[in-house]
Write an enzyme that holds these catalytic residues in place. Structure first.
Site, PDB file in Angstrom:
ATOM      1  N   ASP A 166       0.857  -1.180   0.000  1.00  0.00           N
ATOM      2  CA  ASP A 166       0.000   0.000   0.000  1.00  0.00           C
ATOM      3  C   ASP A 166       0.895   1.232   0.000  1.00  0.00           C
ATOM      4  OD1 ASP A 166      -2.316  -1.497   0.026  1.00  0.00           O
ATOM      5  OD2 ASP A 166      -2.470  -1.490   2.220  1.00  0.00           O
ATOM      6  N   ASP A 180      -7.113  -1.261  -4.617  1.00  0.00           N
ATOM      7  CA  ASP A 180      -8.205  -0.931  -3.701  1.00  0.00           C
ATOM      8  C   ASP A 180      -9.114   0.137  -4.302  1.00  0.00           C
ATOM      9  OD1 ASP A 180      -7.019  -2.679  -1.896  1.00  0.00           O
ATOM     10  OD2 ASP A 180      -5.889  -1.094  -0.897  1.00  0.00           O
TER      11      ASP A 180
END
Length: 212
Positions: A166, A180
């Site tokens: 991330d 995402d």
């Protein structure tokens, strides 16, 4: 009327039974472009909602683009930044490299195996749903393509590395990645498309001619 011994005698005509009510004959409603038996109009005739070749091609293109875009950005981030390092971008947004073993936004970080199984089941269900309803709305291939592409890209990282990278950090929200974002966009577009597809069409207003 008949002739008896040169005299014309008129025969009584059969009288209609007053108890029998004759209904006017109804013409068969045959419409151009109706069902095969020519009685149901186009709007009522059954049509397949399953995905066709064009829908499958669109889905595959969006899935491939989503996976490629997510994997490319993750590769650039891991190549330029060490774990925990960050770089400012614009305003509150910064690139902050972190690892996540859970699902989107750091949820269920300690249940990687469960996440892998659930994601695999979800992707399989989405493919079955698309096969049955891919032509229900024009944007369904794009919506499911983003959803499946994001899920497959993160699933690949979890199986291969045991975690996902991330890097998009807003400061007030857990860090996330491009996959995402694709998943959230796909779900939003899909829900809007399904709601729009189930909305009944508005009845055309009838205009009454008023005699002058």
């Amino acid at each position: 009327m008949r002739t008896v011994s040169g005299v014309r005698v008129s025969e009584p005509q059969p009288q209609a039974d007053p108890a029998v009510v004759r209904l006017p004959e109804r013409a068969v409603d045959v419409r151009v472009g109706s069902a095969t038996y020519a009685l149901a109009p186009v709007s009522v005739a059954e049509r397949s909602l399953g995905a066709g070749p064009l829908q499958w091609a669109g889905l595959g293109a969006v899935v491939a683009a989503a996976v490629l875009g997510d994997q490319l950005t993750k590769y650039v981030v891991t190549s330029e930044l060490g774990l925990g390092e960050s770089a400012g971008v614009l305003g509150p947004l910064e690139i902050h490299r972190v690892q996540n073993s859970g699902i989107a936004f750091g949820l269920f970080a300690s249940a990687t195996s469960v996440v892998i199984v659930l994601t695999t089941i979800a992707v399989g269900w989405m493919i079955v749903f698309f096969a049955r309803s891919g032509s229900r709305h024009p944007v369904i291939p794009a919506a499911l393509g983003l959803l499946i592409g994001g899920s497959v890209s993160n699933l690949t990282d979890r199986v291969r590395l045991g975690h996902v990278t991330d890097f998009l950090d807003l400061g007030w929200w857990p860090a996330f990645n491009l996959a995402d974002t694709f998943i959230v966009l796909g779900v939003t577009i899909l829900l809007l498309a399904l709601v729009a597809g189930d909305r009944p069409p508005e009845r055309a207003k009838r205009q009454l001619d008023v005699a002058r």
